[in-house]
Structure formats: structure tokens, C-alpha cells
Write an enzyme that holds these catalytic residues in place. Structure first.
Site, short mmCIF file in Angstrom:
data_model
loop_
_atom_site.label_atom_id
_atom_site.label_comp_id
_atom_site.label_asym_id
_atom_site.label_seq_id
_atom_site.Cartn_x
_atom_site.Cartn_y
_atom_site.Cartn_z
N ARG A 49 8.67 2.59 -6.59
CA ARG A 49 8.65 3.74 -5.51
C ARG A 49 9.69 4.82 -5.85
NH1 ARG A 49 5.79 1.06 -1.17
NH2 ARG A 49 5.47 3.18 -0.33
N ARG A 53 8.83 10.01 -1.74
CA ARG A 53 9.65 9.69 -0.68
C ARG A 53 11.02 10.30 -0.65
NH1 ARG A 53 8.67 3.75 1.55
NH2 ARG A 53 9.75 3.08 -0.36
N ARG A 62 4.10 18.10 -1.63
CA ARG A 62 2.98 17.37 -0.75
C ARG A 62 2.73 17.99 0.58
NH1 ARG A 62 2.63 12.07 0.76
NH2 ARG A 62 1.70 13.19 2.60
N ASP A 98 -1.53 4.89 -4.62
CA ASP A 98 -1.17 3.64 -3.65
C ASP A 98 -2.11 2.68 -3.74
OD1 ASP A 98 0.34 3.34 -0.95
OD2 ASP A 98 -1.33 2.60 -0.53
N TYR A 173 -4.12 -6.01 4.33
CA TYR A 173 -4.34 -4.59 5.16
C TYR A 173 -5.93 -4.69 5.49
CZ TYR A 173 0.10 -2.97 3.49
OH TYR A 173 1.52 -2.76 3.28
O1 1CP Z 1 6.92 5.40 -6.88
C1 1CP Z 1 6.01 4.85 -6.98
O2 1CP Z 1 6.22 3.33 -7.10
C2 1CP Z 1 4.54 5.16 -7.17
C3 1CP Z 1 3.82 5.08 -5.91
C4 1CP Z 1 3.37 4.00 -4.84
C5 1CP Z 1 3.22 2.71 -5.14
C6 1CP Z 1 3.77 1.75 -6.45
C7 1CP Z 1 3.01 4.51 -3.59
C8 1CP Z 1 3.28 5.55 -2.83
N1 1CP Z 1 2.72 3.20 -3.02
C9 1CP Z 1 2.85 2.08 -3.98
C10 1CP Z 1 2.50 0.77 -3.65
C11 1CP Z 1 2.41 0.21 -2.40
N2 1CP Z 1 1.81 0.82 -1.18
C12 1CP Z 1 2.84 -1.44 -1.75
C13 1CP Z 1 3.27 -1.88 -3.05
C14 1CP Z 1 4.64 -1.90 -3.08
C15 1CP Z 1 5.80 -2.07 -2.09
O3 1CP Z 1 5.66 -3.26 -1.67
O4 1CP Z 1 6.66 -1.17 -1.70
C16 1CP Z 1 2.73 -1.31 -0.54
C17 1CP Z 1 2.61 -2.46 0.27
C18 1CP Z 1 1.83 0.00 -0.10
C19 1CP Z 1 1.32 -0.03 1.16
C20 1CP Z 1 1.87 1.35 1.94
N3 1CP Z 1 1.54 2.59 1.31
C21 1CP Z 1 2.81 1.21 2.90
C22 1CP Z 1 3.59 0.24 3.17
C23 1CP Z 1 3.08 0.01 4.52
C24 1CP Z 1 3.75 -1.51 5.20
O5 1CP Z 1 2.89 -2.39 5.36
O6 1CP Z 1 4.93 -1.40 5.59
C25 1CP Z 1 3.25 2.79 3.12
C26 1CP Z 1 4.17 3.39 3.95
C27 1CP Z 1 2.36 3.31 2.23
C28 1CP Z 1 2.26 5.03 2.05
C29 1CP Z 1 2.70 5.46 0.77
N4 1CP Z 1 2.58 5.06 -0.66
C30 1CP Z 1 3.20 5.87 -1.40
C31 1CP Z 1 3.96 6.62 -0.83
C32 1CP Z 1 4.87 7.95 -1.54
C33 1CP Z 1 3.57 6.68 0.68
C34 1CP Z 1 4.32 7.21 1.78
C35 1CP Z 1 3.47 8.14 2.20
C36 1CP Z 1 3.73 9.78 2.09
O7 1CP Z 1 4.57 10.00 1.42
O8 1CP Z 1 3.16 10.52 2.97
#
Ligand code: 1CP
Length: 365
Positions: A49, A53, A62, A98, A173
Site C-alpha cells: 500500500r 493514502r 485524486r 484495487d 466482500y
Molecule cells: O499501494 C498499493 O499497494 C497499491 C494499491 C492497492 C492495493 C494493493 C489498493 C488501493 N488496494 C489494494 C489491495 C486491497 N484492497 C486489499 C489487500 C491488501 C490489504 O490487506 O491491505 C484489500 C483488503 C482491499 C480492499 C479495500 N480497498 C479496503 C479495505 C476495506 C476493509 O475491508 O477494511 C479499502 C479501504 C479499499 C480502498 C482503497 N484501495 C486502495 C486505496 C488507495 C484505497 C483507499 C481509497 C481511496 O484512496 O479513496
């Protein structure tokens, strides 16, 4: 390698551009992609990640674009993917996307709600829901190929890591319809209605597999499968009802020959099974002792496992912890330094840069 698709002849691992990158040689346990024993030019590090963020330049870019819209704009994806590479000098980029993007591309009504995460309009809970899921085709992922190809051409010798959510995490999900803590829905389904569960997991395995395949064919030099919620499963459930589907996701890219990483959290009881599902490298979460994992999985390159909580501790505390992680990782045949889960959004980016400098300043084994 006779089955390697034509597209792979111009792939950066095959042309040699990323074949001896420090990330790749550690993932391959001290060998280049062509099999020569080598010590990396420097100790590789990247952060799960790392894109998005925590970076102000990400938040600025964004502004006014939803998360999923951003994921479907190749120029924006490439820019966000490159941001942490430029800022921190990490040894790999992770493709900005994502785990639910393949669902959207396949035609499932999913949104990523700010502050919440993935939300599905119609959760998938019955045999009829699964039967109604759209067909999957690599052609649906063209926008991903285009975005990944842009990243690869901008990155040059620095590898792009492609990724996907593992079938269980993605299915969690879809069944719950939104983030949940205990994932009761999918855990109930796999016992109460195993046929529907397996049909759903087969679908998510193919969605994740094709998503990774599109990224690798466009030039990603490694892949990582995120099974973030596999830690909520008992060992027997993982072995009998989940593992074969993760293996199927990996199988979608097996013919392409790129190193594959398998990561989950809270997975101490199932690490050996996660490896058997088809991974070359195991991503270790922060709860586990990296040195002990090196003993438990002999011969396996490891990735991890700086505790993200220590990113906000005083520097001396974090520094000592990073040294411990490096020392523990040296017991594995290959080690890529990373966090033991994703970068917390409130992390000071300068701390990440300092961690990279520290890791790079340490001699390689
Ligand atoms: O930097 C990176 O790693 C690349 C981008 C990336 C990756 C690899 C994003 C962007 N998401 C993910 C994978 C992801 N998404 C996972 C696996 C990794 C982990 O465990 O952290 C999971 C579980 C998700 C699902 C997800 N997407 C969540 C978690 C929700 C929960 O169940 O608690 C969330 C908050 C997102 C949104 C998201 N995905 C990525 C970003 C930057 C964001 C935030 C949204 C935003 O910036 O508006």
C-alpha cells in the site's frame, strides 16, 4: 517454456531489463531470472500500500475522482504507481488498483466508498446469485493492460509487481457486500452450501487470475496474491475449501514464469499451505517472528515484516526493529524487506523514505 505466449518475448524479464533487479534475485533465492547465482546490487525494499493514502501528491491528484474511476484511467494509474518510486526510491512499484477492480470490469456493481471500502449493490449469497455472475474474459481487462504497460515503460529496470485479491478475500466482500470483521457470511456458506461456495470461489479465482495475467502480459515482473482475510479461517477450512482456489488463481499465470508472492494476515497456522498453493515467496505478516518462519519454511524466500505500528514510534525504536527484521531475513535464501501489512494512511512519508535509506545502507549477504 514452449507454452510461453508470444507477448512474453518482449517482457522485461525475458529481454533482461528486470532479470537481475534486486527484487527479482531475492524472490528467486539469490539467482537472476536466467538462473545465474548473484548477490543483489542492494538490499531490496518496497511497502504494501505504498501507492496512495499516505502521499499528499496522491491526494492532490485524486481530488474529484472516485477511487474506481482513478483505477480505470491508465495515465492516472501510471502516475500514482510511480509516485512512491520517485519519492522513496523503493525497489519495486506495485500496480495502483484495487482487489475489486476485476469485479467492476466484469460488470459487477461495486463501488469503493470513501472511509468504508468495497461495497456491492447486490451481495452474492445464493446459487442463483452465483449463476448470474457475468462471464469472465481477458479482453475485459484491456484498460488494465494499457495502464500496466505505461507503468512498465516508465519504470525501466525497476520491476512492476502485479497483484490480485485471493479468491477467499474477494469472495468475502462479495458475500458480505461490504467490509466485515469476522467474515461470517463466506465461512457459513462454505459449510452450509458448499456447492455454491465452490462455484463462487472458482469465479473469483478466475477473476483474480485474469487480473494478474493482464498485468504480467503487459510487463509486470512479479505478482502478489493478497489473502488479507485468510487468517479468519481454521486450518481445515483453508486446506479443504480455499487453498485449491488460490492455487487456481496462481495457475492462471504459472505458464508466464514470473515469481509469485502469497501474503495474508493472521496466517501463522496455514503458512505451509499458502506456500503449497503455488507461491515462490511467502509474505510474512507483522505478528510472526520472521526468523522462526525462515526455520519453518526452509528454502523459501520471504518478504516482510516491519510492524506498521512502529512507523510512528521514535526513530531509534523503528531503526532497531528494522535491523532485527534484516537480521532475521538473512536466514532465508532470499529476503525482500517490506511491512507486515499495508502503510497506515497517517504515516509520515518521510519516515518511509528514511527506512528505505536505512535498508539500502546495510550490506547485502
Ligand atoms: O499501494 C498499493 O499497494 C497499491 C494499491 C492497492 C492495493 C494493493 C489498493 C488501493 N488496494 C489494494 C489491495 C486491497 N484492497 C486489499 C489487500 C491488501 C490489504 O490487506 O491491505 C484489500 C483488503 C482491499 C480492499 C479495500 N480497498 C479496503 C479495505 C476495506 C476493509 O475491508 O477494511 C479499502 C479501504 C479499499 C480502498 C482503497 N484501495 C486502495 C486505496 C488507495 C484505497 C483507499 C481509497 C481511496 O484512496 O479513496
Amino acid at each position: 517454456m514452449t507454452t510461453t505466449p508470444e507477448a512474453m518475448t518482449s517482457h522485461p524479464l525475458h529481454t533482461g531489463v528486470t532479470a537481475d533487479a534486486p527484487l527479482i534475485t531475492e524472490y528467486l533465492g539469490g539467482k537472476t531470472f536466467t538462473g545465474e547465482a548473484v548477490r543483489p546490487a542492494r538490499r531490496p525494499v518496497w511497502f504494501m500500500r505504498q501507492a496512495g493514502r499516505s502521499l499528499p501528491e496522491y491526494r492532490a491528484l485524486r481530488e474529484g475522482t472516485t477511487m474506481l474511476e482513478a483505477c480505470l484511467k491508465p495515465d492516472m494509474v501510471a502516475e500514482i504507481t510511480l509516485q512512491p518510486v520517485r519519492r522513496h526510491d523503493v525497489d519495486a512499484a506495485i500496480f495502483f488498483s484495487d482487489i475489486v477492480v476485476p469485479l467492476r470490469l466484469a460488470g459487477v456493481d461495486v463501488e469503493i466508498e470513501p472511509g468504508v471500502g468495497p461495497v456491492l449493490k447486490n451481495p452474492v449469497r445464493s446459487a442463483a446469485d452465483v449463476a448470474a455472475l457475468p462471464d469472465l474474459d481477458l479482453k475485459d481487462f484491456e484498460v488494465i493492460s494499457e495502464a500496466a504497460a505505461q507503468c512498465v515503460s516508465l519504470l525501466g529496470p525497476r520491476p512492476l509487481i502485479g497483484f490480485a485479491g485471493a479468491p477467499f478475500t474477494l469472495a468475502a466482500y462479495m458475500v458480505e457486500g461490504r467490509p466485515s470483521r469476522d467474515h461470517l457470511g463466506p465461512r457459513t456458506m462454505m459449510h452450509a452450501d458448499p456447492q455454491t461456495w465452490h462455484a463462487l470461489a472458482e469465479w473469483t479465482a478466475r477473476a483474480s487470475g485474469l487480473f494478474m495475467r493482464a498485468q504480467v502480459l503487459a510487463g509486470a515482473s512479479a505478482v502478489q496474491l493478497f489473502d488479507s482475510w485468510a487468517g479468519s479461517l481454521g486450518r481445515a477450512d483453508y486446506a479443504e475449501r480455499v487453498m485449491q482456489h488460490s492455487a487456481a488463481a496462481f495457475a492462471e499465470v504459472a505458464d508466464l514464469g514470473v515469481p509469485a508472492v502469497h501474503f495474508g494476515t493472521g496466517t501463522g497456522e496455514i503458512l505451509d499451505l499458502m506456500q503449497r498453493a503455488g507461491a515462490d515467496v511467502i509474505g510474512v505478516d507483522y505478528r510472526l517472528d520472521l526468523a522462526e518462519v525462515a526455520t519453518r519454511l526452509p528454502g523459501t524466500p520471504l518478504q516482510g515484516n516491519i510492524d506498521p505500528a512502529l512507523l510512528t514510534a521514535p526513530w531509534e525504536v523503528l531503526e532497531a526493529h528494522v535491523h532485527t527484521v534484516i537480521e532475521a531475513g538473512s536466514r532465508a535464501p532470499g529476503h525482500v524487506v517490506n511491512l507486515g501489512h499495508g502503510v497506515p494512511p497517517e504515516t509520515d512519508p518521510d519516515v518511509l523514505t528514511r527506512v528505505v535509506e536505512l535498508v539500502h545502507s546495510q550490506p547485502v549477504n
